[in-house]
Design an enzyme around this catalytic site. Structure first.
Site, PDB file in Angstrom:
ATOM      1  N   GLY A 136       0.696  -1.204  -0.191  1.00 14.82           N
ATOM      2  CA  GLY A 136      -0.018  -0.087  -0.009  1.00 14.82           C
ATOM      3  C   GLY A 136       0.699   1.282  -0.017  1.00 14.82           C
TER       4      GLY A 136
ATOM      5  N   GLU B  96       3.878   3.893   5.937  1.00 15.07           N
ATOM      6  CA  GLU B  96       2.704   2.989   5.896  1.00 15.07           C
ATOM      7  C   GLU B  96       1.823   3.877   4.901  1.00 15.07           C
ATOM      8  OE1 GLU B  96       0.931   0.685   5.675  1.00 15.07           O
ATOM      9  OE2 GLU B  96       0.876  -0.626   7.465  1.00 15.07           O
ATOM     10  N   ASP B  97       0.834   3.310   4.405  1.00 13.23           N
ATOM     11  CA  ASP B  97      -0.266   3.671   3.871  1.00 13.23           C
ATOM     12  C   ASP B  97      -1.437   4.513   4.817  1.00 13.23           C
ATOM     13  OD1 ASP B  97      -1.370   1.356   4.130  1.00 13.23           O
ATOM     14  OD2 ASP B  97      -2.028   0.922   2.288  1.00 13.23           O
TER      15      ASP B  97
ATOM     16  N   ASP C 289      -4.771   1.401  10.838  1.00 12.42           N
ATOM     17  CA  ASP C 289      -6.050   1.205  11.146  1.00 12.42           C
ATOM     18  C   ASP C 289      -6.182   0.679  12.685  1.00 12.42           C
ATOM     19  OD1 ASP C 289      -9.009   0.833  11.063  1.00 12.42           O
ATOM     20  OD2 ASP C 289      -8.930  -0.846   9.804  1.00 12.42           O
TER      21      ASP C 289
ATOM     22  N   GLY D  52      -3.745  -1.038  13.837  1.00 18.29           N
ATOM     23  CA  GLY D  52      -2.393  -0.912  14.444  1.00 18.29           C
ATOM     24  C   GLY D  52      -1.813  -2.073  14.576  1.00 18.29           C
TER      25      GLY D  52
ATOM     26  N   THR E 219      -0.717  -4.354  12.166  1.00 18.61           N
ATOM     27  CA  THR E 219       0.577  -4.382  11.352  1.00 18.61           C
ATOM     28  C   THR E 219       1.565  -3.913  11.869  1.00 18.61           C
ATOM     29  OG1 THR E 219      -1.575  -4.585   9.505  1.00 18.61           O
ATOM     30  CG2 THR E 219       0.917  -4.556   8.738  1.00 18.61           C
TER      31      THR E 219
ATOM     32  N   LYS F 141      -6.030   6.474  10.923  1.00 18.08           N
ATOM     33  CA  LYS F 141      -7.497   6.347  11.085  1.00 18.08           C
ATOM     34  C   LYS F 141      -7.631   5.558  12.247  1.00 18.08           C
ATOM     35  CE  LYS F 141      -9.952   2.592   8.815  1.00 18.08           C
ATOM     36  NZ  LYS F 141     -10.349   2.015   7.399  1.00 18.08           N
TER      37      LYS F 141
ATOM     38  N   ASP G 259      -5.906   0.024  -1.552  1.00 16.60           N
ATOM     39  CA  ASP G 259      -6.743  -1.087  -2.443  1.00 16.60           C
ATOM     40  C   ASP G 259      -7.832  -1.357  -1.628  1.00 16.60           C
ATOM     41  OD1 ASP G 259      -5.148  -2.599  -0.437  1.00 16.60           O
ATOM     42  OD2 ASP G 259      -5.948  -4.252  -1.768  1.00 16.60           O
TER      43      ASP G 259
ATOM     44  N   ARG H 206      -5.642   1.008  -6.528  1.00 17.32           N
ATOM     45  CA  ARG H 206      -4.404   1.830  -6.064  1.00 17.32           C
ATOM     46  C   ARG H 206      -4.044   2.715  -6.886  1.00 17.32           C
ATOM     47  NH1 ARG H 206      -2.345  -1.741  -2.058  1.00 17.32           N
ATOM     48  NH2 ARG H 206      -2.567  -3.986  -2.424  1.00 17.32           N
TER      49      ARG H 206
END
Ligand code: IMP
Ligand code: MG
Length: 171
Positions: free
Chosen positions: A41, A95-96, A99, A101, A103, A127, A155, A161
């Site tokens: 991402g 990171e993209d 969310d 957290g 990952t 986010k 994505d 993307r």
């Protein structure tokens, strides 16, 4: 048919990425900066961010995959390890979107084992609504409360993307 509601324009993205890049350049002057993009991402954001950072730095990539559709599987699979020697260096993970957290927490734990001097986190989108772990985004281009967004590298099932701006996706 999915509906794409414009959320962040190309111009807004460009201005904000430039600002964050300048901030990182200032903060890492005289340090040994390595940007580590989280695949897949972050690739669009990383490409623009590196060009907005005027100080010398190096780039690496780490691969981690956690999502199927719009819900987290809770599982993180490492698909690529960094190539550079990271010991004693100053890492910014790129990171993209952060969310829940999970990952980034796992990636940060993994990078820590490689003994860098410092690790910070830079995300295009921070986010908030579904955050489940205690992780701070040091450099966030945009903050979002909730929603599922696509474009500029983000994505939905590997599509969208390529969109140059960011959209709220309504399925
Ligand atoms: P986390 O582990 O819940 O923080 O999830 C992070 C990953 O989930 C991101 O790197 C994205 O690949 C994916 N993700 C989370 N929210 C979105 C979204 O709104 N749009 C697209 N991908 C998302
Ligand atoms: Mg994704």
């Amino acid at each position: 048919m999915p509906e794409f509601i414009p959320l962040i324009s190309e111009e807004e993205i460009k201005a904000q990425v430039q600002k964050i890049g300048e901030q990182i350049a200032e903060d890492y002057t005289n340090l040994d900066l390595v940007l580590i993009g989280v695949l897949k991402g972050s690739f669009v954001f990383l490409a623009d961010l590196t060009r907005a950072i005027s100080i010398d730095h190096e780039i690496d990539l780490v691969g981690a995959s956690s999502y199927e559709g719009t819900t987290s599987t809770g599982q993180i699979v490492f698909t690529k390890q960094p190539d550079l020697e990271l010991e004693g260096r100053d890492i910014v993970l790129v990171e993209d979107i952060v969310d829940t957290g999970h990952t980034l927490l796992k990636i940060r734990e993994f990078i820590r084992l490689l003994n860098p001097r410092s690790i910070k986190i830079c995300s295009l989108i921070d986010k908030h609504e579904r955050r489940e772990v205690d992780i701070d985004v040091d450099y966030a281009c945009f903050s979002l409360e909730k929603g599922f967004i696509v474009g500029y590298g983000l994505d939905y099932n590997e599509k969208y993307r390529n969109l140059p701006a960011i959209y709220d996706l309504k399925l």
